[in-house]
Structures are given as C-alpha cells and as structure tokens.
Design a protein around this motif. Structure first.
Motif, PDB file in Angstrom:
ATOM      1  N   ALA A  20      -0.154   2.850  -9.196  1.00 19.27           N
ATOM      2  CA  ALA A  20      -1.414   3.220  -9.414  1.00 19.27           C
ATOM      3  C   ALA A  20      -1.839   4.422  -9.102  1.00 19.27           C
ATOM      4  N   HIS A  21      -1.205   5.337  -8.238  1.00 17.27           N
ATOM      5  CA  HIS A  21      -1.236   6.889  -7.941  1.00 17.27           C
ATOM      6  C   HIS A  21      -0.897   7.433  -9.090  1.00 17.27           C
ATOM      7  N   GLN A  22       0.229   6.916  -9.536  1.00 13.88           N
ATOM      8  CA  GLN A  22       0.718   8.018 -10.995  1.00 13.88           C
ATOM      9  C   GLN A  22      -0.307   7.623 -11.991  1.00 13.88           C
ATOM     10  N   THR A  79       0.659  -1.315  -0.004  1.00  7.26           N
ATOM     11  CA  THR A  79      -0.163   0.067   0.007  1.00  7.26           C
ATOM     12  C   THR A  79       0.940   1.287   0.204  1.00  7.26           C
ATOM     13  N   PHE A  80       0.518   2.332  -0.716  1.00  3.81           N
ATOM     14  CA  PHE A  80       1.197   3.371  -0.964  1.00  3.81           C
ATOM     15  C   PHE A  80       0.335   4.569  -0.130  1.00  3.81           C
ATOM     16  N   ALA A  81       0.942   5.407   0.363  1.00  9.06           N
ATOM     17  CA  ALA A  81       0.210   6.594   1.086  1.00  9.06           C
ATOM     18  C   ALA A  81       0.908   7.781   0.508  1.00  9.06           C
ATOM     19  N   ASN A  82       0.034   8.834   0.118  1.00  8.98           N
ATOM     20  CA  ASN A  82       0.334  10.338  -0.233  1.00  8.98           C
ATOM     21  C   ASN A  82      -0.487  11.065   0.666  1.00  8.98           C
ATOM     22  N   VAL A  85      -6.263  22.950   2.480  1.00 13.55           N
ATOM     23  CA  VAL A  85      -6.957  21.777   2.691  1.00 13.55           C
ATOM     24  C   VAL A  85      -5.977  20.698   2.584  1.00 13.55           C
ATOM     25  N   PHE A  86      -6.230  19.768   3.417  1.00 11.88           N
ATOM     26  CA  PHE A  86      -5.483  18.473   3.677  1.00 11.88           C
ATOM     27  C   PHE A  86      -6.161  17.433   3.073  1.00 11.88           C
ATOM     28  N   VAL A  87      -5.232  16.493   2.395  1.00 12.50           N
ATOM     29  CA  VAL A  87      -5.672  15.583   1.644  1.00 12.50           C
ATOM     30  C   VAL A  87      -5.007  14.184   1.988  1.00 12.50           C
ATOM     31  N   THR A  88      -5.540  13.357   2.183  1.00 13.09           N
ATOM     32  CA  THR A  88      -4.905  11.822   2.672  1.00 13.09           C
ATOM     33  C   THR A  88      -5.334  10.729   1.676  1.00 13.09           C
ATOM     34  N   GLU A  89      -4.618  10.343   1.088  1.00 12.73           N
ATOM     35  CA  GLU A  89      -4.783   9.074  -0.098  1.00 12.73           C
ATOM     36  C   GLU A  89      -3.901   7.738   0.377  1.00 12.73           C
ATOM     37  N   LEU A  90      -4.820   6.576   0.134  1.00 13.12           N
ATOM     38  CA  LEU A  90      -4.128   5.517   0.238  1.00 13.12           C
ATOM     39  C   LEU A  90      -4.358   4.674  -1.137  1.00 13.12           C
ATOM     40  N   TRP A  91      -3.422   4.118  -1.828  1.00 12.13           N
ATOM     41  CA  TRP A  91      -3.467   3.423  -3.039  1.00 12.13           C
ATOM     42  C   TRP A  91      -2.839   1.987  -2.811  1.00 12.13           C
ATOM     43  N   THR A  92      -3.284   1.355  -3.973  1.00 16.73           N
ATOM     44  CA  THR A  92      -2.806  -0.227  -3.978  1.00 16.73           C
ATOM     45  C   THR A  92      -1.255  -0.186  -4.173  1.00 16.73           C
ATOM     46  N   SER A  93      -0.762   0.868  -4.878  1.00 17.18           N
ATOM     47  CA  SER A  93       0.563   1.033  -5.275  1.00 17.18           C
ATOM     48  C   SER A  93       1.129   2.286  -5.643  1.00 17.18           C
ATOM     49  N   ALA A  94       2.347   2.669  -5.541  1.00 20.65           N
ATOM     50  CA  ALA A  94       2.811   4.046  -6.135  1.00 20.65           C
ATOM     51  C   ALA A  94       2.399   4.187  -7.609  1.00 20.65           C
ATOM     52  N   ALA A 113      -9.086   2.557 -10.343  1.00 20.53           N
ATOM     53  CA  ALA A 113      -7.583   2.833 -10.569  1.00 20.53           C
ATOM     54  C   ALA A 113      -6.680   2.233  -9.350  1.00 20.53           C
ATOM     55  N   GLY A 114      -7.401   1.876  -8.291  1.00 20.00           N
ATOM     56  CA  GLY A 114      -6.666   1.491  -7.113  1.00 20.00           C
ATOM     57  C   GLY A 114      -6.432   2.294  -5.751  1.00 20.00           C
ATOM     58  N   CYS A 115      -7.451   3.375  -5.598  1.00 11.86           N
ATOM     59  CA  CYS A 115      -7.511   4.229  -4.905  1.00 11.86           C
ATOM     60  C   CYS A 115      -8.445   3.373  -3.524  1.00 11.86           C
TER      61      CYS A 115
END
Length: 100
Positions: free
Chosen positions: A61-63, A2-5, A50-59, A33-35
C-alpha cells in the motif's frame, strides 16, 4: 501486517515551514490508499530537518501510494526545498499494547 515508514528530510535553510506545509496538506487519497497514520514533526535540536512517521496497511500500500497524483505532485513541489539529506527506516509492526 501493518507497515511503518519513518524518516527525516533535510530542508534548505529557511524552507522548513514550507516543507511542513506541503506535507501536512489534507490528502484523503492517503487514507483511501491504506495510510493509517501520517505524522509530520520538527525539532529545535535539528532546525532544518522534518521528521515523518507513517503507518500503512502494508508495504505494498505504501509503494502504491507513491503513484498517486497528489503524492507525486507534493514530492515534486517539496524536492527543490530539500538538501538531499534523507534518512530513515522501515519495518513490519508486530503488535501494539494499544490494540486488541
């Protein structure tokens, strides 16, 4: 893995609610897309941020999500409402006490 942004976006005075509205529009393409998580928040301590927290299946997928038409449209719509002050960090999630 898991990838966090996690990041912050500075907004023009009076534009906080507009940016939040753009970022919180329903977008099923993100999940496809994997979010795994996309949370948007605000704080009285920083009223133009504004604060944003994202978790993705992979880096990756985020890209790849940044190429989705819906994401590109949201970015284009939000950009004029932002100051350009942005910060954040990314990391690979190692584990969680909430998962098996």
């Amino acid at each position: 893995m898991t990838f966090a942004n996690v990041g912050t976006l500075g907004t023009q005075p009076g534009q906080l609610d507009a940016v939040v509205a753009i970022l919180t529009r329903p977008n099923p393409a993100l999940a496809e897309a994997g979010c795994l998580l996309y949370e948007v928040g605000t704080s009285q301590d920083q009223p133009d941020t504004v604060f944003v927290t994202e978790l993705w299946t992979s880096a990756a997928a985020h890209q790849q999500s940044l190429q989705l038409a819906s994401v590109r449209e949201a970015i284009a719509e939000a950009m004029p409402l932002l100051t350009g002050e942005m910060s954040g960090f990314q990391y690979d999630v190692v584990d969680s006490p909430l998962r098996d």
